[in-house]
Scaffold this active site. Structure first.
Site, PDB file in Angstrom:
ATOM      1  N   ARG A 128      -2.885  13.836  -3.997  1.00 19.58           N
ATOM      2  CA  ARG A 128      -2.289  12.276  -3.946  1.00 19.58           C
ATOM      3  C   ARG A 128      -0.858  12.465  -5.244  1.00 19.58           C
ATOM      4  O   ARG A 128      -1.053  13.773  -6.395  1.00 19.58           O
ATOM      5  CB  ARG A 128      -3.658  11.530  -4.802  1.00 19.58           C
ATOM      6  N   SER A 173       1.170  -0.916 -12.106  1.00 14.23           N
ATOM      7  CA  SER A 173      -0.223   0.032 -11.143  1.00 14.23           C
ATOM      8  C   SER A 173      -0.326   0.131 -12.896  1.00 14.23           C
ATOM      9  O   SER A 173       0.047   0.910 -14.232  1.00 14.23           O
ATOM     10  CB  SER A 173       0.454   1.604 -11.220  1.00 14.23           C
ATOM     11  N   ASP A 320      -7.628  -2.314  -4.427  1.00 16.08           N
ATOM     12  CA  ASP A 320      -8.668  -2.161  -3.636  1.00 16.08           C
ATOM     13  C   ASP A 320      -9.662  -2.903  -2.866  1.00 16.08           C
ATOM     14  O   ASP A 320      -9.988  -2.023  -2.119  1.00 16.08           O
ATOM     15  CB  ASP A 320      -9.546  -1.548  -5.173  1.00 16.08           C
ATOM     16  N   ARG A 394     -13.728   3.008  -0.317  1.00 15.15           N
ATOM     17  CA  ARG A 394     -13.611   1.523   0.483  1.00 15.15           C
ATOM     18  C   ARG A 394     -13.832   2.049   1.827  1.00 15.15           C
ATOM     19  O   ARG A 394     -13.336   0.889   2.584  1.00 15.15           O
ATOM     20  CB  ARG A 394     -13.196   0.975  -0.472  1.00 15.15           C
TER      21      ARG A 394
END
Ligand code: S3P
Length: 442
Positions: A128, A173, A320, A394
């Protein structure tokens, strides 16, 4: 350092009855991370009630234990942190597991300490992007490096004296903002962060609650060096976990549920606003404030949904929840368009791609775009699929919710990823299928 877990696949069977009753969901992950990080900076004793049992927050807790903080478990979810002697250098690498929030926030916090640290994590975490925090931290004078030209973990940090900066964040963010705020706690002068839209403000709320020198004027936040005061912290339920049940109750016919004690900070309630705009019958009950955060119960009933367009300042408020909103969109009449959500490609998986891959298997009419997707509904979901989680909790739970209304059972591979945020997820679904009672108030 081990990042393997027992690999489990599960079968989700379609349900033949409504979801009914009241449930509690896991403690808020974002607030739990911050409670440990800021609690440990008070150099005192802080009791944290209802701490998240998910693996991500356990990673944060483990890191602070490695940095010399004592942790006493009063019960499974109630802990006492003692940091009377401050933080000290860890003798090993700090393991953030699967948690991007831990990694990015700790990068800021550790840049201002007087010792050396290395932060790493699992395969998904190490792929990431980390430049988004490393670049501004370097501007503050941090001695911080990372793999692949300062872009990927492991990250190494030689703590040093920092200087406050004014930073124009290229994106909304909370991880970038919080990393710089935590660095700003140890910097000389002011640290100011401007965001294009307001991202979640749990750091600002908790810092103010613990007495930091902080001014929050919406899209701009300003902090200077501060001594934090030890105070008890109570964590509400996680609206991002509640989202799976908000959507499930809307799409499983005749459902009616109450989700109790959910964090309702307005920077996080986009899921309620979006679902209401799609036609969902949602009520908020018993709204109160706890440790500076709004908390209440959410009542949801089965609803006729319609497609909408979601973009701009709504995106950080649902970042999310987009995978499960896509499941809701598959059951909405008309077209749902999600745009300006390109940062979804940098989450635990590339969530634009992974949502499109998995929902296509159910026969959903979904088209990938560079910054989101377009879904045309309403579709009767086809079962007998083998679904993948892509190391992403998720995606695992979104597949499960879709499986509840598909025409045949589905298999979900590596469902253990659910443990990152919601170990009791399947039990919670089953509780609602067993005709639970609706509980109003406490
Ligand atoms: C988080 C912020 C969000 C979110 C993540 C948790 C936080 O990320 O996606 O799950 O606790 O600060 P960004 O701030 O990068 O959008």
């Amino acid at each position: 350092m081990k990042h393997t877990q027992e690999k489990k696949s599960i079968i989700v069977k379609p349900v033949n009855r409504p979801l009914k009753g009241s449930i509690r969901i896991p403690s808020d992950k974002s607030i739990s991370h911050r409670a440990v990080m800021l609690g440990a900076l008070t150099n005192g004793i802080v009791e944290i009630s209802n701490f998240s049992a998910g693996a991500d927050c356990r990673s944060t807790l483990g890191i602070f234990q490695a940095l010399g903080v004592e942790v006493e478990y009063k019960s499974d979810k109630n802990i006492i942190l003692s940091s009377k002697n401050g933080l000290r250098e860890s003798i090993d690498c700090l393991d953030a597991g699967n948690s991007g929030t831990t990694t990015r926030l700790m990068a800021g916090l550790l840049s201002g300490q007087n010792f050396y640290s290395v932060i790493t994590g699992d395969q998904s975490l190490r792929s990431r992007p980390m430049a988004r925090v490393i670049k501004p931290l370097k501007q503050m004078g941090a001695s911080i490096w990372a793999r692949e030209s300062d872009t990927k973990a492991p990250i190494s940090i030689k703590g040093t004296q920092l200087t406050g900066i004014t930073y124009e964040s290229p994106m909304a963010s909370a991880q970038i903002k919080s990393s710089l705020l935590f660095a700003g706690l140890f910097a000389s002068g002011k640290t100011v962060i401007n965001e294009p839209y307001k991202s979640r403000d749990h750091s600002e709320k908790m810092l103010s609650y613990l007495g930091a020198n902080l001014v929050d004027s919406g899209n701009t936040v300003e902090i200077s060096a501060s001594n934090l005061q030890p105070k008890p912290l109570i964590i509400p339920g996680d609206i991002s976990s509640a989202a799976f049940f908000i959507v499930a109750a809307c799409i499983v016919p005749d459902s009616e549920i109450i989700i109790q004690d959910v964090g309702l900070n307005p920077t996080r309630t986009g899921i309620v606003d979006v679902m209401r705009e799609m036609g969902a019958d949602i009520e908020i009950l018993d709204l109160k404030t706890q440790c500076g955060e709004e908390v209440g119960d959410i009542k949801v009933k089965f609803s006729d949904l319609k497609g909408i367009t979601i973009s701009g300042d709504m995106i950080p408020r649902i970042i999310d929840e987009i995978p499960v909103i896509a499941v809701a969109a598959s059951q909405a009449t008309g077209t749902t368009i999600i745009k300006n959500a390109e940062d979804l490609r940098n989450k635990e998986s590339d969530r634009i791609k992974t949502v499109c891959n998995e929902l296509s298997k159910f026969g959903v009419d979904i088209t990938e775009t560079p910054d989101g997707f377009i879904i045309s509904g309403k579709t009767n979901l086809k079962g007998k699929n083998v679904l993948e989680c892509y190391h992403d909790h998720r995606i695992a739970m979104s597949c499960y919710i879709a499986g509840l209304i598909s025409d045949n059972p589905n298999e979900i591979n590596e469902f253990h990823w659910v443990n990152i945020s919601f170990p009791e997820f399947v039990d919670t679904v089953n509780k609602l299928l067993n005709k639970g009672e609706l509980i109003y108030g406490k």
